[in-house]
Design an enzyme around this catalytic site. Structure first.
Site, PDB file in Angstrom:
ATOM      1  N   ASP A 126      40.599  44.939  35.183  1.00 10.92           N
ATOM      2  CA  ASP A 126      40.788  46.369  35.378  1.00 10.92           C
ATOM      3  C   ASP A 126      42.219  46.675  35.835  1.00 10.92           C
ATOM      4  O   ASP A 126      42.926  45.805  36.324  1.00 10.92           O
ATOM      5  CB  ASP A 126      39.790  46.911  36.402  1.00 10.92           C
ATOM      6  CG  ASP A 126      39.970  46.293  37.777  1.00 10.92           C
ATOM      7  OD1 ASP A 126      40.260  45.080  37.843  1.00 10.92           O
ATOM      8  OD2 ASP A 126      39.823  47.004  38.783  1.00 10.92           O
ATOM      9  N   GLU A 127      42.622  47.917  35.645  1.00  8.30           N
ATOM     10  CA  GLU A 127      43.876  48.459  36.182  1.00  8.30           C
ATOM     11  C   GLU A 127      45.074  47.564  35.882  1.00  8.30           C
ATOM     12  O   GLU A 127      45.885  47.264  36.750  1.00  8.30           O
ATOM     13  CB  GLU A 127      43.738  48.701  37.691  1.00  8.30           C
ATOM     14  CG  GLU A 127      42.649  49.720  38.013  1.00  8.30           C
ATOM     15  CD  GLU A 127      42.401  49.884  39.498  1.00  8.30           C
ATOM     16  OE1 GLU A 127      42.160  51.023  39.929  1.00  8.30           O
ATOM     17  OE2 GLU A 127      42.427  48.868  40.231  1.00  8.30           O
ATOM     18  N   THR A 128      45.189  47.159  34.616  1.00 10.33           N
ATOM     19  CA  THR A 128      46.264  46.241  34.218  1.00 10.33           C
ATOM     20  C   THR A 128      47.481  47.038  33.736  1.00 10.33           C
ATOM     21  O   THR A 128      47.970  46.840  32.620  1.00 10.33           O
ATOM     22  CB  THR A 128      45.768  45.283  33.126  1.00 10.33           C
ATOM     23  OG1 THR A 128      45.234  46.057  32.027  1.00 10.33           O
ATOM     24  CG2 THR A 128      44.688  44.368  33.659  1.00 10.33           C
TER      25      THR A 128
ATOM     26  N   HIS B  61      45.989  42.537  39.333  1.00  5.71           N
ATOM     27  CA  HIS B  61      45.451  42.287  40.680  1.00  5.71           C
ATOM     28  C   HIS B  61      45.699  40.835  41.089  1.00  5.71           C
ATOM     29  O   HIS B  61      44.831  40.187  41.687  1.00  5.71           O
ATOM     30  CB  HIS B  61      43.950  42.593  40.720  1.00  5.71           C
ATOM     31  CG  HIS B  61      43.630  44.063  40.659  1.00  5.71           C
ATOM     32  ND1 HIS B  61      43.600  44.876  41.762  1.00  5.71           N
ATOM     33  CD2 HIS B  61      43.314  44.853  39.600  1.00  5.71           C
ATOM     34  CE1 HIS B  61      43.287  46.115  41.398  1.00  5.71           C
ATOM     35  NE2 HIS B  61      43.117  46.134  40.089  1.00  5.71           N
TER      36      HIS B  61
END
Length: 515
Positions: A325-327, A262
């Site tokens: 998160d969401e890496t 992100h």
């Protein structure tokens, strides 16, 4: 002054909020205990005085905030004076409360000639005044004068929170919200005894806080948002202004810089943060998982340390949130390497690291706080973290994400975690949500509001209200008070209050609104 409160014998036996008389316990969050007494109603009038603990600036400030709410609608002068003399009024006093109220609770007694709020701390006094506001007629929230009468139902409340952390998260990265918009949200969430504001300050679409030595983060990385709008950012002084504004309402700001993913706004601002040394273009879409800081470059950790040092200097709270998160663009081994290097940097500057629950797989330090955003009630890594002594913060996306649509026709919001009507937001127990995680390991709850589809305060309010009060009650009220029928009736009464406040709330068909 010497103010006495009626003894428990004056009232009927204590009841839970779900069972007690509606007149005294029509508030949200539901109080822990209440003793209604219809004989003791208090009427606000021209001569009412707000008395505050002598010598306490904080108590005086709470009294002034209460007066600022009540004066426009009532037209009464409501002077705020030290509690040195007896009179018809509202007394905000420190000490002498029920032992159970702790550091944030309060005791409220309403009698014909006086209202007395007692607490151990100014935070408790503030919480008590938020309950008092809701006990007055809804038009008390108006900015124009109304006739009244201004009657507070009689009785006594003893109230204290279930969980220490009762949070709301606002994403200012996907769409930027200015200082006044954030202050407006702070005022709104404070009414429901929310005590943490988690600000999501960076993402692929924008970087929203000045960092010394890295000016392009804001001049370039902060120059746009989802859809290609103008973006924006907070100067150092503006961020401090928000921190102080929240603190005056007993809310602690938790800043988040999401990493190592992100991060496109940062990568676009500084080519050296990319493994190939080439800055990507700014991003204004809504996809996730495509960006990553370069894990093996030392400049990455200088950048991270500079950011954390600045946030630690500006933020008095104990936590700095580092995302995680969401890496999807970061190799699993690199993710572990990165987090194990970064969390000690947070500790170096006197703070504790919080992160989305994926961080649990990288840590043995029990001070690191995983925030659970999953949609399942099973997570072995979170369970293992709590068994090592970590606390967990609960934000299950299918229950607490305020950016999810209410139903398929909702004009704003997303659907990936499901549709969340008010009864869904209210209908879960944080104390037993994740299997094998006991309530003693739950720090609290938080309601995130992501802003992919939100552009202004009207949008924020439409998605947050009426669901935010549901999450607030889960965080504050004892589970013994949990009752949908009671909550829905009490929530219906909030509609009139929001109308007078100008809140653009969603009129859920599950609620029999009174307005």
């Amino acid at each position: 002054m010497a103010v006495t409160t009626a003894t428990a014998a004056t009232f009927s036996a204590p009841t839970t909020a779900a069972q007690a008389g509606k007149s005294l316990t029509s508030v949200i969050p539901a109080p822990a205990e209440a003793w209604p007494d219809a004989r003791q109603a208090f009427r606000l009038n021209w001569g009412t005085v707000i008395f505050t603990e002598a010598g306490s600036r904080e108590a005086m400030a709470v009294g002034r905030q209460l007066a600022d709410v009540l004066r426009p609608s009532t037209g009464y002068p409501l002077p705020v004076l030290p509690a040195l003399a007896r009179g018809h009024g509202i007394s905000l006093l420190l000490g002498g409360a029920d032992a159970r109220v702790g550091q944030e609770g309060y005791q409220l007694a309403v009698e014909r000639d006086q209202i007395v709020i007692r607490a151990n701390t100014p935070a408790g006094l503030y919480a008590g005044t938020q309950t008092l506001r809701q006990l007055l007629p809804a038009q008390v929230e108006s900015k124009t004068r109304h006739q009244g009468p201004w009657v507070v139902p009689g009785g006594r409340i003893v109230d204290y929170p279930r969980f220490a952390h009762r949070g709301a998260m606002l994403d200012v990265a996907r769409h930027f919200f200015g200082v006044d918009e954030v202050k407006r949200y702070i005022d709104q969430i404070a009414q429901y005894k929310i005590n943490r504001l988690h600000l999501h300050l960076s993402d692929d679409q924008g970087w929203r806080i000045e960092i010394p030595g890295w000016p392009r983060l804001t001049s370039h990385g902060g120059s746009t948002e989802v859809g290609g709008g103008p973006g924006g950012f907070y100067t150092r002084s503006q961020y401090l202004e928000l921190v102080a504004y929240a603190k005056a309402r007993y809310i602690t700001v938790i800043p988040e810089i999401d990493m190592p993913g992100h991060t496109n706004a940062a990568l676009a601002s500084y080519a050296e943060l990319n493994c190939n040394g080439i800055a990507p273009p700014l991003y204004t879409g809504t996809s996730v998982g495509f960006s990553s800081l370069c894990i093996d470059k030392e400049i990455t950790y200088k950048f991270v340390e500079d950011v954390i040092r600045e946030l630690a200097a500006l933020t008095p709270g104990e936590y700095i949130h580092i995302g995680g998160d969401e890496t999807h663009a970061t190799k699993p081994a690199d993710y572990v390497k990165f987090m194990q290097r970064v969390t000690p940097i947070v500790a170096k500057y006197g703070k504790k690291a919080a992160g989305w629950h994926e961080i649990a797989k990288t840590q043995s330090d029990p001070s690191v706080l995983p925030q659970y955003w999953g949609t399942d009630d099973v997570d072995e890594e979170v369970v293992a973290a709590t068994q090592r002594g970590s606390k967990v913060l609960l934000s299950p996306a299918h229950k607490s994400y305020l950016d999810m649509k209410y139903d398929r026709s909702t004009p704003l919001g997303l659907t990936w975690a499901g549709l969340i009507e008010v009864d869904t937001a209210y209908g879960w127990n944080p104390g037993s949500f994740i299997r094998n995680v006991p309530e003693s390991s739950v720090l609290g709850v938080e309601a995130p509001l992501w802003s992919e589809t939100l552009e202004n305060s009207d949008h924020i309010e439409f998605m947050a209200f009426p669901r935010l009060p549901a999450i607030a009650e889960l965080g504050w009220s004892p589970w013994s008070t949990h009752d949908w029928a009671s909550f829905s009736r009490r929530l219906a009464l909030q509609g009139d209050r929001w109308v007078h406040q100008g809140v653009n709330f969603y009129r859920s068909p599950t609620i029999a609104w009174t307005s």
